[in-house]
Write a protein that holds these residues in place. Structure first.
Motif, PDB file in Angstrom:
ATOM      1  N   ASN A 182      21.568 -25.721  64.141  1.00  0.00           N
ATOM      2  CA  ASN A 182      22.035 -27.012  63.628  1.00  0.00           C
ATOM      3  C   ASN A 182      23.554 -27.095  63.660  1.00  0.00           C
ATOM      4  OD1 ASN A 182      19.410 -27.723  63.158  1.00  0.00           O
ATOM      5  ND2 ASN A 182      19.458 -27.320  60.965  1.00  0.00           N
ATOM      6  N   ARG A 183      24.207 -25.960  63.466  1.00  0.00           N
ATOM      7  CA  ARG A 183      25.670 -25.954  63.467  1.00  0.00           C
ATOM      8  C   ARG A 183      26.211 -26.292  64.853  1.00  0.00           C
ATOM      9  NH1 ARG A 183      29.567 -21.835  63.750  1.00  0.00           N
ATOM     10  NH2 ARG A 183      27.950 -20.258  63.862  1.00  0.00           N
ATOM     11  N   LEU A 205      22.257 -29.519  58.130  1.00  0.00           N
ATOM     12  CA  LEU A 205      21.175 -30.379  58.608  1.00  0.00           C
ATOM     13  C   LEU A 205      21.394 -31.814  58.140  1.00  0.00           C
ATOM     14  CD1 LEU A 205      18.388 -30.897  59.884  1.00  0.00           C
ATOM     15  CD2 LEU A 205      17.363 -30.192  57.702  1.00  0.00           C
ATOM     16  N   LEU A 206      21.822 -31.985  56.899  1.00  0.00           N
ATOM     17  CA  LEU A 206      22.067 -33.319  56.364  1.00  0.00           C
ATOM     18  C   LEU A 206      23.198 -34.013  57.118  1.00  0.00           C
ATOM     19  CD1 LEU A 206      20.443 -34.570  54.079  1.00  0.00           C
ATOM     20  CD2 LEU A 206      22.360 -34.142  52.538  1.00  0.00           C
ATOM     21  N   LEU A 207      24.210 -33.267  57.504  1.00  0.00           N
ATOM     22  CA  LEU A 207      25.306 -33.833  58.291  1.00  0.00           C
ATOM     23  C   LEU A 207      24.802 -34.304  59.659  1.00  0.00           C
ATOM     24  CD1 LEU A 207      28.235 -31.354  57.557  1.00  0.00           C
ATOM     25  CD2 LEU A 207      28.108 -33.745  56.850  1.00  0.00           C
ATOM     26  N   ASN A 208      23.918 -33.523  60.260  1.00  0.00           N
ATOM     27  CA  ASN A 208      23.326 -33.931  61.535  1.00  0.00           C
ATOM     28  C   ASN A 208      22.549 -35.229  61.387  1.00  0.00           C
ATOM     29  OD1 ASN A 208      23.546 -31.822  63.901  1.00  0.00           O
ATOM     30  ND2 ASN A 208      23.344 -30.602  62.046  1.00  0.00           N
ATOM     31  N   LEU A 209      21.740 -35.324  60.336  1.00  0.00           N
ATOM     32  CA  LEU A 209      20.974 -36.541  60.101  1.00  0.00           C
ATOM     33  C   LEU A 209      21.889 -37.727  59.842  1.00  0.00           C
ATOM     34  CD1 LEU A 209      18.061 -35.180  57.861  1.00  0.00           C
ATOM     35  CD2 LEU A 209      17.918 -35.942  60.238  1.00  0.00           C
ATOM     36  N   TYR A 240      21.207 -26.249  54.774  1.00  0.00           N
ATOM     37  CA  TYR A 240      20.626 -27.548  54.450  1.00  0.00           C
ATOM     38  C   TYR A 240      21.657 -28.658  54.569  1.00  0.00           C
ATOM     39  CZ  TYR A 240      18.341 -31.325  51.938  1.00  0.00           C
ATOM     40  OH  TYR A 240      17.814 -32.535  51.599  1.00  0.00           O
ATOM     41  N   TRP A 241      22.881 -28.412  54.118  1.00  0.00           N
ATOM     42  CA  TRP A 241      23.929 -29.426  54.184  1.00  0.00           C
ATOM     43  C   TRP A 241      24.361 -29.677  55.620  1.00  0.00           C
ATOM     44  CZ3 TRP A 241      24.978 -32.732  50.510  1.00  0.00           C
ATOM     45  CH2 TRP A 241      24.630 -32.409  49.197  1.00  0.00           C
TER      46      TRP A 241
END
Length: 309
Positions: free
Chosen positions: A146-147, A21-25, A18-19
């Motif tokens: 995502n990574r 994904l948050l970094l991507n956003l 989840y984190w």
């Protein structure tokens, strides 16, 4: 060094999906807000319709890749160009307006885009949106997590921030600042005010288009509800909080708002009230944003004791 440190984050958070994904956003929002800062922070034009061109970038890349089979590596820049063209077309009749009149036009534009997507039938998927958007592939590399996708976004952020830095230090950037400070004085000095205002909108829309396209291939699903007026207001809040008219202001503002909003989820229904009060307090005590405050502190520390007296 900063890029290398950020590049290590997905590996450190390999078990925290989840984190990641948050970094991507966060990276995508930095791109969108950097474009908005060119429009608002440097050329002095308020825009509350950034979600509209953000949506155009997302849907254009999704349609090109999912419906027409265009490679994602090509659909992303094409979508950004489509967003830039739309931004310029909207700006041509609008740049003569100022302040709240321009704000109202940009709000209307964003809502028109959302309604067109909502009622687009089979083309846009209507309220159901577009699903199964292809992943990015570059040669043998498939960015299927995502990574992995984080490094695409990180490279995009670094490249577009470098372009922005060169732009604001160029003749075009100086023209933007002159228009922001005084359009009449800029015109008296021979600057084509309307042309540069349209150019600022086009560049800002291009950045938003890149962000939207990256978002579409990250989430692999787009729907009209993602690109609401609230999203445009959120973008503008991030720029104001971080510090408009600075290179790092949108970066700081994006990180603060995104992660503050995430932290405040623990407050339940009081989340939005705490969030709003926090933003109002920061803007009240730091009218030039966090970047402006940090710049003032740095300049104060560089002053010699004799100058301080």
């Amino acid at each position: 060094m900063a890029v290398l440190a950020l590049g290590a984050l997905p590996m450190l958070l390999s078990d925290q999906l989840y984190w990641v994904l948050l970094l991507n956003l966060a990276g995508i929002y930095v791109i969108v807000n950097s474009g908005l800062d060119i429009v608002y922070g440097y050329s002095g034009q308020i825009s509350i319709g950034q979600a509209g061109v953000y949506a155009i970038g997302a849907y254009a890349s999704a349609l090109l890749s999912a419906r027409l089979g265009v490679p994602v590596a090509l659909s992303i820049p094409l979508a950004a160009l489509a967003a830039a063209l739309c931004g310029a077309l909207v700006a041509v009749p609008s740049v003569k307006l100022v302040h709240h009149f321009l704000a109202m036009v940009t709000i209307g534009f964003g809502e028109i885009v959302r309604l067109l997507l909502l009622n687009g039938g089979g083309l846009t998927g209507g309220p159901d949106g577009i699903v199964s958007i292809p992943r990015l592939e570059v040669g043998p590399m498939v960015f299927d997590s995502n990574r992995r996708y984080f490094y695409v976004i990180l490279l995009s952020v670094a490249a577009l921030l470098a372009v922005k830095a060169r732009l604001v230090d160029s003749r075009v950037g100086r023209a933007f600042v002159a228009i922001r400070e005084s359009p009449r004085a800029a015109a008296a000095c021979g600057i084509d005010v309307q042309r540069y205002k349209v150019l600022a909108f086009a560049i800002g829309a291009f950045y938003a288009g890149v962000g939207g396209a990256l978002y579409a291939h990250l989430i692999r699903f787009v729907s009209p509800e993602t690109f609401s007026l609230e999203q445009s207001v959120s973008f503008l809040t991030m720029v104001l909080l971080g510090g408009a008219g600075t290179l790092m202001g949108p970066v700081l503002g994006t990180l603060i708002v995104l992660f503050l909003f995430e932290y405040l989820q623990a407050f339940g229904q009081a989340q939005m009230a705490v969030y709003g009060l926090t933003i109002i307090g920061v803007l009240f005590f730091m009218p030039r944003g966090l970047a402006g405050l940090l710049g003032d502190i740095a300049r104060h520390r560089r002053r010699s004791p004799g100058e301080a007296e």
